[in-house]
Write a protein that holds these residues in place. Structure first.
Motif, PDB file in Angstrom:
ATOM      1  N   GLY A 176     -42.109 -25.681 -33.574  1.00 55.72           N
ATOM      2  CA  GLY A 176     -41.686 -24.579 -32.728  1.00 55.72           C
ATOM      3  C   GLY A 176     -42.717 -23.479 -32.743  1.00 55.72           C
ATOM      4  O   GLY A 176     -43.888 -23.707 -33.063  1.00 55.72           O
ATOM      5  N   TRP A 177     -42.284 -22.288 -32.422  1.00 54.05           N
ATOM      6  CA  TRP A 177     -43.187 -21.147 -32.307  1.00 54.05           C
ATOM      7  C   TRP A 177     -42.715 -20.000 -33.201  1.00 54.05           C
ATOM      8  O   TRP A 177     -41.524 -19.834 -33.427  1.00 54.05           O
ATOM      9  N   LEU A 178     -43.664 -19.219 -33.650  1.00 46.93           N
ATOM     10  CA  LEU A 178     -43.376 -17.975 -34.348  1.00 46.93           C
ATOM     11  C   LEU A 178     -43.672 -16.845 -33.377  1.00 46.93           C
ATOM     12  O   LEU A 178     -44.779 -16.750 -32.841  1.00 46.93           O
ATOM     13  N   VAL A 234     -51.245 -18.591 -29.706  1.00 43.34           N
ATOM     14  CA  VAL A 234     -51.403 -19.413 -28.500  1.00 43.34           C
ATOM     15  C   VAL A 234     -51.125 -18.561 -27.264  1.00 43.34           C
ATOM     16  O   VAL A 234     -51.444 -18.961 -26.150  1.00 43.34           O
ATOM     17  N   TYR A 235     -50.525 -17.406 -27.481  1.00 46.98           N
ATOM     18  CA  TYR A 235     -50.253 -16.459 -26.398  1.00 46.98           C
ATOM     19  C   TYR A 235     -50.151 -15.058 -27.000  1.00 46.98           C
ATOM     20  O   TYR A 235     -49.570 -14.885 -28.071  1.00 46.98           O
ATOM     21  N   THR A 236     -50.703 -14.082 -26.301  1.00 48.17           N
ATOM     22  CA  THR A 236     -50.536 -12.680 -26.666  1.00 48.17           C
ATOM     23  C   THR A 236     -50.226 -11.907 -25.394  1.00 48.17           C
ATOM     24  O   THR A 236     -50.996 -11.959 -24.440  1.00 48.17           O
ATOM     25  N   ASN A 261     -48.041  -5.610 -28.826  1.00 49.22           N
ATOM     26  CA  ASN A 261     -48.024  -6.877 -28.121  1.00 49.22           C
ATOM     27  C   ASN A 261     -47.074  -7.839 -28.795  1.00 49.22           C
ATOM     28  O   ASN A 261     -46.584  -7.577 -29.893  1.00 49.22           O
ATOM     29  N   LEU A 262     -46.823  -8.935 -28.125  1.00 43.42           N
ATOM     30  CA  LEU A 262     -46.049 -10.028 -28.701  1.00 43.42           C
ATOM     31  C   LEU A 262     -47.017 -11.179 -28.902  1.00 43.42           C
ATOM     32  O   LEU A 262     -47.624 -11.661 -27.935  1.00 43.42           O
ATOM     33  N   SER A 263     -47.195 -11.597 -30.138  1.00 44.30           N
ATOM     34  CA  SER A 263     -48.069 -12.717 -30.452  1.00 44.30           C
ATOM     35  C   SER A 263     -47.214 -13.938 -30.724  1.00 44.30           C
ATOM     36  O   SER A 263     -46.235 -13.874 -31.473  1.00 44.30           O
ATOM     37  N   VAL A 264     -47.577 -15.052 -30.096  1.00 43.18           N
ATOM     38  CA  VAL A 264     -46.848 -16.314 -30.250  1.00 43.18           C
ATOM     39  C   VAL A 264     -47.785 -17.317 -30.920  1.00 43.18           C
ATOM     40  O   VAL A 264     -48.899 -17.554 -30.453  1.00 43.18           O
ATOM     41  N   PHE A 265     -47.312 -17.897 -32.018  1.00 50.38           N
ATOM     42  CA  PHE A 265     -48.083 -18.874 -32.781  1.00 50.38           C
ATOM     43  C   PHE A 265     -47.382 -20.230 -32.751  1.00 50.38           C
ATOM     44  O   PHE A 265     -46.151 -20.290 -32.769  1.00 50.38           O
ATOM     45  N   ASP A 266     -48.169 -21.294 -32.743  1.00 50.49           N
ATOM     46  CA  ASP A 266     -47.615 -22.622 -32.987  1.00 50.49           C
ATOM     47  C   ASP A 266     -47.303 -22.659 -34.480  1.00 50.49           C
ATOM     48  O   ASP A 266     -48.216 -22.514 -35.309  1.00 50.49           O
ATOM     49  N   ALA A 267     -46.056 -22.829 -34.842  1.00 47.21           N
ATOM     50  CA  ALA A 267     -45.655 -22.761 -36.250  1.00 47.21           C
ATOM     51  C   ALA A 267     -46.313 -23.856 -37.091  1.00 47.21           C
ATOM     52  O   ALA A 267     -46.410 -23.724 -38.306  1.00 47.21           O
TER      53      ALA A 267
END
Length: 93
Positions: A39-41, A68-70, A54-60
């Motif tokens: 999932g994602w963090l 993977v997205y900011t 910002n919102l940072s999205v990581f591949d857990a």
């Protein structure tokens, strides 16, 4: 940000640049996931240098690879110790 494997005790680390202050992350399971970290963090981050959030999205499964997205938020985000909850629904612009 540190991920610790409780079986092997292996630590994986992602270091934000100086001046970036990450908040508590939330785990979002990938649809159909079978592994614990599939999932994602999702984590809000304050860029203290530019005073924006910002919102940072990581591949857990691979936090060392970085976000993977900011996405930049269009409002101030105060630092918090734990998550904050609201019944209000966010709407895209």
């Amino acid at each position: 940000m540190v991920k610790i494997d409780n079986e092997t005790e292996k630590e994986t680390v992602y270091r934000f640049p100086d001046g970036f202050l990450p908040h508590e992350v939330v785990f979002a399971e990938r649809p159909g996931a079978t592994a614990e970290d599939d999932g994602w963090l999702l984590g809000p981050v304050l860029d203290g240098n530019a005073n924006i959030a910002n919102l940072s999205v990581f591949d857990a499964r691979d936090i060392e690879a970085g976000p993977v997205y900011t996405g930049t938020l269009n409002h101030h985000l105060p630092l918090t110790f734990h998550g904050c909850y609201t019944p209000r629904v966010g709407r895209p612009h």
